[in-house]
Enzyme design. Structure first.
Site, PDB file in Angstrom:
ATOM      1  N   GLY A   1       0.835  -1.202   0.000  1.00  0.00           N
ATOM      2  CA  GLY A   1       0.000   0.000   0.000  1.00  0.00           C
ATOM      3  C   GLY A   1       0.865   1.246   0.000  1.00  0.00           C
ATOM      4  O   GLY A   1       0.481   2.288   0.526  1.00  0.00           O
ATOM      5  N   ALA A   2       2.044   1.134  -0.615  1.00  0.00           N
ATOM      6  CA  ALA A   2       3.042   2.209  -0.541  1.00  0.00           C
ATOM      7  C   ALA A   2       2.663   3.422  -1.385  1.00  0.00           C
ATOM      8  O   ALA A   2       3.264   4.485  -1.244  1.00  0.00           O
ATOM      9  CB  ALA A   2       4.412   1.684  -0.971  1.00  0.00           C
TER      10      ALA A   2
ATOM     11  N   TYR B   1     -14.690  -4.884   7.022  1.00  0.00           N
ATOM     12  CA  TYR B   1     -13.471  -4.136   7.355  1.00  0.00           C
ATOM     13  C   TYR B   1     -13.097  -4.338   8.821  1.00  0.00           C
ATOM     14  O   TYR B   1     -11.940  -4.661   9.142  1.00  0.00           O
ATOM     15  CB  TYR B   1     -13.683  -2.644   7.074  1.00  0.00           C
ATOM     16  CG  TYR B   1     -12.458  -1.795   7.323  1.00  0.00           C
ATOM     17  CD1 TYR B   1     -11.465  -1.680   6.352  1.00  0.00           C
ATOM     18  CD2 TYR B   1     -12.280  -1.120   8.528  1.00  0.00           C
ATOM     19  CE1 TYR B   1     -10.335  -0.904   6.575  1.00  0.00           C
ATOM     20  CE2 TYR B   1     -11.152  -0.340   8.761  1.00  0.00           C
ATOM     21  CZ  TYR B   1     -10.178  -0.243   7.776  1.00  0.00           C
ATOM     22  OH  TYR B   1      -9.060   0.515   8.009  1.00  0.00           O
TER      23      TYR B   1
HETATM   24  N1  LIG Z   1      -6.926   6.386   6.843  1.00  0.00           N
HETATM   25  C1  LIG Z   1      -7.304   6.005   8.050  1.00  0.00           C
HETATM   26  O1  LIG Z   1      -7.880   6.751   8.819  1.00  0.00           O
HETATM   27  C2  LIG Z   1      -7.037   4.615   8.523  1.00  0.00           C
HETATM   28  C3  LIG Z   1      -7.432   4.255   9.805  1.00  0.00           C
HETATM   29  C4  LIG Z   1      -7.153   2.973  10.265  1.00  0.00           C
HETATM   30  C5  LIG Z   1      -6.492   2.090   9.445  1.00  0.00           C
HETATM   31  N2  LIG Z   1      -6.128   2.462   8.198  1.00  0.00           N
HETATM   32  C6  LIG Z   1      -5.423   1.490   7.362  1.00  0.00           C
HETATM   33  O2  LIG Z   1      -4.216   2.059   6.915  1.00  0.00           O
HETATM   34  C7  LIG Z   1      -3.816   1.442   5.697  1.00  0.00           C
HETATM   35  C8  LIG Z   1      -3.477   2.516   4.673  1.00  0.00           C
HETATM   36  O3  LIG Z   1      -4.636   3.259   4.434  1.00  0.00           O
HETATM   37  P1  LIG Z   1      -4.679   4.672   3.705  1.00  0.00           P
HETATM   38  O4  LIG Z   1      -5.603   5.526   4.464  1.00  0.00           O
HETATM   39  O5  LIG Z   1      -3.287   5.162   3.387  1.00  0.00           O
HETATM   40  O6  LIG Z   1      -5.505   4.249   2.435  1.00  0.00           O
HETATM   41  P2  LIG Z   1      -5.203   4.326   0.914  1.00  0.00           P
HETATM   42  O7  LIG Z   1      -6.411   3.782   0.228  1.00  0.00           O
HETATM   43  O8  LIG Z   1      -4.733   5.673   0.531  1.00  0.00           O
HETATM   44  O9  LIG Z   1      -3.992   3.323   0.789  1.00  0.00           O
HETATM   45  C9  LIG Z   1      -4.144   1.943   0.719  1.00  0.00           C
HETATM   46  C10 LIG Z   1      -3.253   1.460  -0.400  1.00  0.00           C
HETATM   47  O10 LIG Z   1      -3.452   0.054  -0.552  1.00  0.00           O
HETATM   48  C11 LIG Z   1      -3.458  -0.212  -1.916  1.00  0.00           C
HETATM   49  N3  LIG Z   1      -4.182  -1.421  -2.262  1.00  0.00           N
HETATM   50  C12 LIG Z   1      -5.513  -1.631  -2.151  1.00  0.00           C
HETATM   51  N4  LIG Z   1      -5.824  -2.822  -2.668  1.00  0.00           N
HETATM   52  C13 LIG Z   1      -4.675  -3.359  -3.135  1.00  0.00           C
HETATM   53  C14 LIG Z   1      -4.360  -4.578  -3.807  1.00  0.00           C
HETATM   54  N5  LIG Z   1      -5.310  -5.461  -4.153  1.00  0.00           N
HETATM   55  N6  LIG Z   1      -3.081  -4.825  -4.124  1.00  0.00           N
HETATM   56  C15 LIG Z   1      -2.117  -3.918  -3.816  1.00  0.00           C
HETATM   57  N7  LIG Z   1      -2.351  -2.749  -3.197  1.00  0.00           N
HETATM   58  C16 LIG Z   1      -3.625  -2.480  -2.863  1.00  0.00           C
HETATM   59  C17 LIG Z   1      -4.153   0.991  -2.544  1.00  0.00           C
HETATM   60  O11 LIG Z   1      -3.883   1.086  -3.927  1.00  0.00           O
HETATM   61  C18 LIG Z   1      -3.611   2.132  -1.721  1.00  0.00           C
HETATM   62  O12 LIG Z   1      -2.471   2.728  -2.291  1.00  0.00           O
HETATM   63  C19 LIG Z   1      -4.975   0.540   5.305  1.00  0.00           C
HETATM   64  O13 LIG Z   1      -4.686  -0.785   5.704  1.00  0.00           O
HETATM   65  C20 LIG Z   1      -6.129   1.072   6.115  1.00  0.00           C
HETATM   66  O14 LIG Z   1      -7.116   0.093   6.360  1.00  0.00           O
HETATM   67  C21 LIG Z   1      -6.390   3.707   7.716  1.00  0.00           C
END
Ligand SMILES: NC(=O)c1ccc[n+]([C@@H]2O[C@H](COP(=O)([O-])OP(=O)(O)OC[C@H]3O[C@@H](n4cnc5c(N)ncnc54)[C@H](O)[C@@H]3O)[C@@H](O)[C@H]2O)c1
Length: 248
Positions: A14-15, A154
Site C-alpha cells: 500500500g506504498a 473491514y
Molecule cells: N486512513 C485512516 O484513517 C485509517 C485508519 C485505520 C487504518 N487504516 C489502514 O491504513 C492502511 C493505509 O490506508 P490509507 O488511508 O493510506 O488508504 P489508501 O487507500 O490511501 O492506501 C491503501 C493502499 O493500498 C493499496 N491497495 C488496495 N488494494 C490493493 C491490492 N489489491 N493490491 C495492492 N495494493 C492495494 C491501494 O492502492 C492504496 O495505495 C490501510 O490498511 C487502512 O485500512 C487507515
C-alpha cells in the site's frame, strides 16, 4: 555515523497511499532500502520517485493469492533479502452486515487479511535464519470498536489482523522476529477525507480528544519506531494511534 537500518530491506504494501508512503520514507530515513508494493499505475510510480534511489516499485495485486505469495521472492531476487515487512495495503468498506454480500466480504478479507498472512508466511523463514526480522501490520481502531463508521468486513479483517499479529508474535519471539500492529484511527488520507460525509467528519473531530485527524507522517514515525533494533523487546503489541479516541 551509520543509520540503524543500514543494509536492511523493507517491504511496504500500500506504498502508493499516504500512510504507506510516509512509512516508507520514515524507514528510508533510517537507512532501509524499500520495496514499494501497490497496484500498478501512476500512483506507485510517483511513490517510487518520491523515494528516489531508496525505493523500487513492485506492482502487485495483493487480492490475488498467488501474486501475494510470490511477491517476497520477487523482492528477494531484486534486492537480496527482506528484513522488514509492513502489511499496510488495505481496502475500506463501510457496509454493515446486511449490505455486505459474499463478494464484498471476500474483497476486503483478501487484501486486508489474506495477503498479510501470505506475505508474512513467505518472509518468515529467511528472517528466522538471520535471527532478525520485523513484521508490522496496519490494523485499525475499528478492530476494537466494531467500526464507528467502518463496516462489518473491514472491522472483522482488522480484528483478525490483530489476532494474526499475536499468533505470529508468539511463534516467532524466540527467533529474533518481532510482530506488532498499529491501530490508527482517522488518518488524514482519502479514506477519511473522501469516504466520510462532512457531518461525519465534524462529529468525529468533536470526539477526538487531540482535536484533529492523524497525519500520515505520525503513522510513519510509529512504523519506524517498531522497526528499530531497540524495539526488539516489543512484540505482540497493538499500538494505538487514535488521538485519545479510545483509551485502554
Ligand atoms: N486512513 C485512516 O484513517 C485509517 C485508519 C485505520 C487504518 N487504516 C489502514 O491504513 C492502511 C493505509 O490506508 P490509507 O488511508 O493510506 O488508504 P489508501 O487507500 O490511501 O492506501 C491503501 C493502499 O493500498 C493499496 N491497495 C488496495 N488494494 C490493493 C491490492 N489489491 N493490491 C495492492 N495494493 C492495494 C491501494 O492502492 C492504496 O495505495 C490501510 O490498511 C487502512 O485500512 C487507515
Amino acid at each position: 555515523m551509520g543509520r540503524v537500518l543500514d543494509g536492511k530491506v523493507a517491504i511496504v504494501t500500500g506504498a502508493a497511499g499516504p500512510m504507506g508512503l510516509a512509512a516508507a520514507q520514515a524507514l528510508a530515513a533510517d537507512g532501509a532500502r524499500l520495496a514499494l508494493v501497490d497496484l500498478p499505475g501512476a500512483r506507485l510510480d510517483a511513490a517510487a520517485q518520491a523515494l528516489g534511489g531508496d525505493g523500487a516499485p513492485f506492482a502487485c495485486d495483493l487480492a490475488q493469492p498467488e501474486a501475494a505469495a510470490a511477491l517476497a521472492q520477487r523482492v528477494t531476487d531484486a534486492l537480496g533479502r527482506v528484513d522488514i515487512l509492513v502489511n499496510n495495503a488495505g481496502v475500506l468498506s463501510n457496509a454493515k452486515s446486511q449490505a455486505t454480500d459474499y463478494n464484498e466480504w471476500r474483497r476486503v478479507l483478501a487484501v486486508n487479511l489474506d495477503a498479510a498472512f501470505l506475505l508474512a508466511r513467505a518472509v518468515i523463514p529467511a528472517m528466522k535464519e538471520r535471527r532478525w526480522g520485523r513484521i508490522i501490520n496496519t490494523s485499525s481502531l475499528a478492530s476494537k470498536t466494531g467500526g464507528l463508521t467502518a463496516g462489518t468486513a473491514y472491522s472483522v479483517s482488522k480484528g483478525a489482523l490483530s489476532a494474526l499479529t499475536f499468533s505470529l508474535a508468539r511463534e516467532l519471539a524466540a527467533h529474533g522476529v518481532t510482530v506488532n500492529a498499529i491501530a490508527p484511527a482517522y488518518v488524514r488520507t482519502p479514506m477519511v477525507t473522501e469516504q466520510l460525509t462532512e457531518s461525519q467528519r465534524q462529529a468525529l473531530l468533536a470526539q477526538i480528544p487531540v482535536g484533529r485527524f492523524c497525519e500520515p507522517e505520525e503513522f510513519g514515525h510509529a512504523v519506524r519506531f517498531l522497526a528499530a533494533p531497540l524495539s526488539g523487546f516489543i512484540t505482540g503489541e497493538v499500538l494505538d494511534l487514535n488521538g485519545g479516541l479510545q483509551m485502554d
